[in-house]
Design a protein around this motif. Structure first.
Motif, PDB file in Angstrom:
ATOM      1  N   ALA A 498       0.838  -1.203   0.000  1.00 45.58           N
ATOM      2  CA  ALA A 498       0.000   0.000   0.000  1.00 45.58           C
ATOM      3  C   ALA A 498       0.870   1.249   0.000  1.00 45.58           C
ATOM      4  N   PRO A 499       0.339   2.374  -0.493  1.00 53.78           N
ATOM      5  CA  PRO A 499       1.075   3.640  -0.391  1.00 53.78           C
ATOM      6  C   PRO A 499       1.404   3.947   1.064  1.00 53.78           C
ATOM      7  N   ARG A 500       2.471   4.699   1.264  1.00 54.33           N
ATOM      8  CA  ARG A 500       2.935   5.031   2.608  1.00 54.33           C
ATOM      9  C   ARG A 500       1.801   5.553   3.494  1.00 54.33           C
ATOM     10  N   PHE A 501       0.956   6.403   2.974  1.00 57.45           N
ATOM     11  CA  PHE A 501      -0.148   6.978   3.734  1.00 57.45           C
ATOM     12  C   PHE A 501      -1.070   5.896   4.286  1.00 57.45           C
ATOM     13  N   GLN A 502      -1.313   4.829   3.504  1.00 53.71           N
ATOM     14  CA  GLN A 502      -2.365   3.883   3.844  1.00 53.71           C
ATOM     15  C   GLN A 502      -1.866   2.594   4.488  1.00 53.71           C
ATOM     16  N   ARG A 503      -0.572   2.460   4.667  1.00 52.59           N
ATOM     17  CA  ARG A 503      -0.078   1.225   5.284  1.00 52.59           C
ATOM     18  C   ARG A 503      -0.630   1.004   6.692  1.00 52.59           C
ATOM     19  N   PRO A 504      -0.746   2.046   7.529  1.00 50.00           N
ATOM     20  CA  PRO A 504      -1.368   1.809   8.839  1.00 50.00           C
ATOM     21  C   PRO A 504      -2.814   1.337   8.718  1.00 50.00           C
TER      22      PRO A 504
END
Length: 596
Positions: A498-504
């Motif tokens: 996932a993109p860095r923003f959405q990994r959490p």
């Protein structure tokens, strides 16, 4: 150091936008308005500046105005009072200014904001975010703040700067902080301090009033409501059990606007429907009567009126300006051309459905139009996100199917926005379970009420909704087939792809008991995917297609070269035609013939 050429002017039809045009990122520039408008004929998105003399369009050389900051975007354009434009090139993420562009510095820019003689922006790298300032006179770019987490919404007013920040292991709708600091353009930040937000509070959308009061949205009460602060305790402006902000998928949303007379105009969402509310200085409030049920999160003050992008189940998005004096007069600023031969739109019925979790979900049922006199097949559509909601406005995809004899049900399952923090967070650790249960219960409710054909029920979703659709056919009934478009297929793998923003997000949502989809699917599946998808890698779709083909469960794979996570234009139409053909074949196998 800036280099190269700046923005270019493009032609804009002063009468109306093109058929299928979209409007986003509406803001005010003094007495004028500006926005980003798509041009379907060219595939470009341009920045438009309105004035009493007409409209002027601008774009980046050979490309589109747009930002992929934090994967989903941030305010991609900023007009100076002089009319000079700074914009982000959608293809490269570079900042395009009157001095040139930022070159290949490895950053993606967005979330542009004014700051006296400077312009502020957030830029992102795989290692983290930076808040930067661009001198309007010299073109010098300076770094004000660096973090390995995320930054958004820089807002300046008379020696003070506010912004939001969140760490790299949370999503901003779960935990987000508002910070303020002393700031003089051309100098460094001093005395930074946290004003609001924390581990269990999402504080977003800071905005300074002309008197130095800072307004912002916070869900500390369980609902995103409006608050204000001025050198003292934080106080609620208009407390209510309703959602007054949109989940911050993009940076720079503005769900409220401050008017010169001290009023505040803001969106209020209860379930899928949104309204505009005026809050007076004394706290009294009233609804602005408009023909719209959906308002994009770009509210802008223009004098004592408010500009917004509104839509309804029978009206495509359009830019409108409303009075705030109680007369509720609406002026249409910009709308797309309409086709007179389009069939009458199907309008939704609102259904409340009990779930297995003891809560109630909202379902928007669009009956077929026209009605054929028999129980129609049903398409259940879980929305994308999954931290979002069903849009209560005209949707061309929905109308494509209702005009061909299908009923369509859009489901606000547990985890959706518009119902408060507790409901929004109910899907944490339960993705692929609660959403599937709610979609199943929605279908069973419509079957039991005699509204749809019980043997012809399908499920179709995009992105996170695509994962829900896939999981729904990993068990028996009522779904006979699933369509998964741009789908997230393997949540465990998605935690790294996932993109860095959405990994959490992937970590927060994932259920420890979720089986591998490829081995669990029991019904036919149509896969639709862009080969250039940066949110849900196409390799996952290819692998799933191979596994389903071996098991005789692949209804088809539609793969678009050069297309990313969002389908539009010809790719969207090809995908809709393929989905319709797949449904019709499944219905023929059941002995049901749909009209042409």
């Amino acid at each position: 150091m800036l280099e190269g050429i700046g923005v270019e002017t493009v032609a804009v039809d002063p009468r109306s936008a093109e058929v299928g045009a979209n409007f986003d990122w509406l803001t005010s520039v003094g007495a004028r308005l500006s926005w980003v408008e798509t041009q379907p004929s060219t595939g470009r998105a341009i920045a438009v500046l309105s004035a009493s003399t007409g409209l002027t369009g601008y774009s980046v050389p050979g490309g589109s105005v747009g930002s992929s900051l934090h994967a989903y975007g941030g305010m991609p354009h900023l007009f100076a009072p002089s009319g000079a434009l700074v914009a982000v090139d959608a293809a490269t993420g570079r900042l395009i200014t009157p001095f040139g562009h930022t070159g290949d510095d490895g950053f993606t820019y967005g979330d542009l904001a004014g700051c006296g003689d400077e312009m502020l922006a957030v830029r992102e790298h795989e290692r983290g975010d930076q808040l930067v300032a661009l001198d309007r006179a010299s073109g010098e770019l300076r770094v004000l703040l660096t973090t390995d987490g995320f930054l958004a919404s820089p807002r300046f007013h008379e020696g003070r700067l506010a912004w939001t920040r969140w760490t790299n292991d949370v999503m901003p709708w779960d935990s987000c902080e508002i910070w303020i600091a002393n700031y003089t353009p051309g100098q460094d930040l001093s005395r930074p301090r946290r004003l609001a937000g924390g581990p269990t509070e999402s504080a977003i959308q800071p905005c300074w009033g002309i008197d130095g009061t800072l307004y912002f949205m916070s869900d500390r009460s369980g609902w995103w409501n409006l608050y204000r602060w001025r050198n003292g305790p934080v106080e609620a402006v208009a407390p209510m059990s309703a959602e007054c902000a949109t989940a911050p998928w993009e940076s720079g949303y503005t769900n409220f606007a401050l008017l010169p007379a001290g009023q505040v105009v803001m969106t209020v969402q209860s379930g899928p429907e949104q309204q505009l509310l005026v809050v007076e200085r004394d706290g009294a409030s009233r609804v602005i009567q408009t023909p719209y049920t959906s308002t994009k999160p770009y509210i802008a003050a223009t004098g004592n009126r408010v500009a917004f992008i509104g839509a309804s189940p029978t009206r495509a998005p359009e830019i409108a300006v409303a009075t705030t004096d109680g007369s509720d007069k609406i002026e249409i600023i910009r709308r797309s051309t309409t086709r007179v031969e389009e069939p009458a739109a199907s309008t939704p019925e609102l259904h409340r459905v009990s779930t297995g979790g003891g809560t109630t979900i909202t379902v928007l049922l669009y009956p077929p139009s026209p009605v054929e006199g028999r129980l129609p097949p049903l398409i259940v559509r879980p929305h994308a996100g999954p931290t979002y909601h069903s849009e209560f406005r005209l949707d061309r995809e929905v109308q494509f199917f209702t005009s061909r004899g299908f009923a369509v049900a859009e489901v606000d399952y547990r985890g959706s926005t518009g119902y408060g923090r507790t409901f929004r967070k109910a899907l944490d650790g339960n993705w692929g379970r609660f959403d599937v249960e709610d979609c199943r219960n929605a279908a069973l409710h419509l079957i039991a009420s005699g509204r749809v054909c019980p043997d012809a029920v399908f499920i179709s979703g995009a992105s996170a909704g695509g994962y829900t659709a896939l999981k729904a056919v990993c068990e028996d009934g009522p779904f006979a087939l699933a369509v998964a478009r741009s789908a997230i297929i393997d949540p465990e793998r998605w935690r790294t792809t996932a993109p860095r923003f959405q990994r959490p997000h992937a970590t927060i949502l994932a259920s420890a008991t979720s089986p591998v989809v490829a081995a669990a699917v029991r019904q036919q599946v149509l896969l639709v995917h862009g080969a250039a998808d940066q949110v849900a890698p196409v390799d996952d779709a290819d692998e799933l297609a191979t596994a389903l083909r071996q098991r005789g469960l692949l209804a088809g794979l539609v793969r678009f070269d050069g297309v990313g996570h969002y389908l539009s234009g010809s790719a969207q139409q090809v995908a809709l035609d393929a989905e319709l053909a797949t449904y019709r074949k499944a219905l023929l196998d059941l002995g049901i013939v749909m009209p042409a």
